[in-house]
Write an enzyme that holds these catalytic residues in place. Structure first.
Site, PDB file in Angstrom:
ATOM      1  N   GLN A   1       0.831  -1.200   0.000  1.00 48.87           N
ATOM      2  CA  GLN A   1       0.000   0.000   0.000  1.00 48.87           C
ATOM      3  C   GLN A   1       0.872   1.259   0.000  1.00 48.87           C
ATOM      4  O   GLN A   1       0.611   2.202  -0.730  1.00 48.87           O
ATOM      5  CB  GLN A   1      -0.937   0.018   1.207  1.00 48.87           C
ATOM      6  CG  GLN A   1      -1.685   1.319   1.418  1.00 48.87           C
ATOM      7  CD  GLN A   1      -2.639   1.684   0.301  1.00 48.87           C
ATOM      8  OE1 GLN A   1      -3.149   0.823  -0.393  1.00 48.87           O
ATOM      9  NE2 GLN A   1      -2.867   2.966   0.094  1.00 48.87           N
ATOM     10  N   GLU A   2       1.891   1.266   0.819  1.00 53.41           N
ATOM     11  CA  GLU A   2       2.742   2.449   0.945  1.00 53.41           C
ATOM     12  C   GLU A   2       3.471   2.792  -0.344  1.00 53.41           C
ATOM     13  O   GLU A   2       3.502   3.937  -0.758  1.00 53.41           O
ATOM     14  CB  GLU A   2       3.766   2.261   2.074  1.00 53.41           C
ATOM     15  CG  GLU A   2       3.199   2.437   3.454  1.00 53.41           C
ATOM     16  CD  GLU A   2       2.835   3.867   3.786  1.00 53.41           C
ATOM     17  OE1 GLU A   2       3.111   4.793   3.005  1.00 53.41           O
ATOM     18  OE2 GLU A   2       2.232   4.068   4.845  1.00 53.41           O
ATOM     19  N   SER A   3       4.087   1.804  -0.970  1.00 54.13           N
ATOM     20  CA  SER A   3       4.926   2.099  -2.127  1.00 54.13           C
ATOM     21  C   SER A   3       4.263   1.728  -3.443  1.00 54.13           C
ATOM     22  O   SER A   3       4.845   1.941  -4.506  1.00 54.13           O
ATOM     23  CB  SER A   3       6.265   1.387  -2.000  1.00 54.13           C
ATOM     24  OG  SER A   3       6.094  -0.009  -2.074  1.00 54.13           O
TER      25      SER A   3
END
Length: 179
Positions: free
Chosen positions: A8-10
């Protein structure tokens, strides 16, 4: 769930990813946050393993420091930690207090605190937590399906000396079979 958070973050587990706000790597953590004494990891800009380790330590720090409710189920504690990771621990406190004011359960993220979060800061944190959980569920289903798919070939694998048959079954199924 940590792998789901990294995705999700990257968006694709890309260590070279940089945000406008200065967050770096797979876990999109600020280098200053990672270097803080609560986390104690440096070099997260270029080293994916350190980046992931810093993200995991920071997540644990958020749980231990800001989500001390021992009666909360582990899943709720982690969901709240993801919300704090994204919006900050101060906002998490606001979300839970607002949920209570709205007559919602301040100890449950989905269908409760998420509504208070959306009313307070908009959809970003709500979508962030929901996406991580969605990725986690998809991964778990894939893992369970893989395990089920591998049980039958393993049960049918030749006992002793069947190296060629085992190698063929391994290649055909993608399951690691042992002679």
């Amino acid at each position: 769930m940590l792998a789901a958070q990294g995705f999700q973050e990257s968006q694709d587990c890309d260590q070279s990813r940089r945000s406008r706000r200065g967050a770096v790597g797979i876990m999109q953590l600020l280098p200053a946050t990672a270097a803080d004494k609560a986390v104690g990891v440096t070099g997260i800009e270029s080293d994916a393993a350190k980046n992931i380790m810093a993200g995991a330590i920071y997540l644990r720090y958020l749980i231990r420091t800001y989500i001390k409710d021992t009666d909360l189920p582990d899943t709720e504690r982690v969901l709240f930690a993801f919300a704090a990771y994204n919006a900050g621990p101060g906002n998490l406190r606001k979300f839970r207090a607002k949920a209570k004011q709205m007559g919602l359960d301040p100890d449950r993220w989905f269908d409760n605190v998420e509504h208070a979060a959306a009313a307070t800061v908009g959809r970003e944190t709500v979508d962030y937590v929901a996406n991580i959980y969605k990725y986690y569920i998809a991964y778990r289903m894939l893992r369970d399906r893989q395990a089920t798919r591998c049980e039958a070939p393993m049960a049918a694998a030749p006992q002793g000396g069947g190296g060629v048959a085992v190698a063929a079954a391994t290649a055909a199924t993608g399951c690691e079979l042992k002679p």
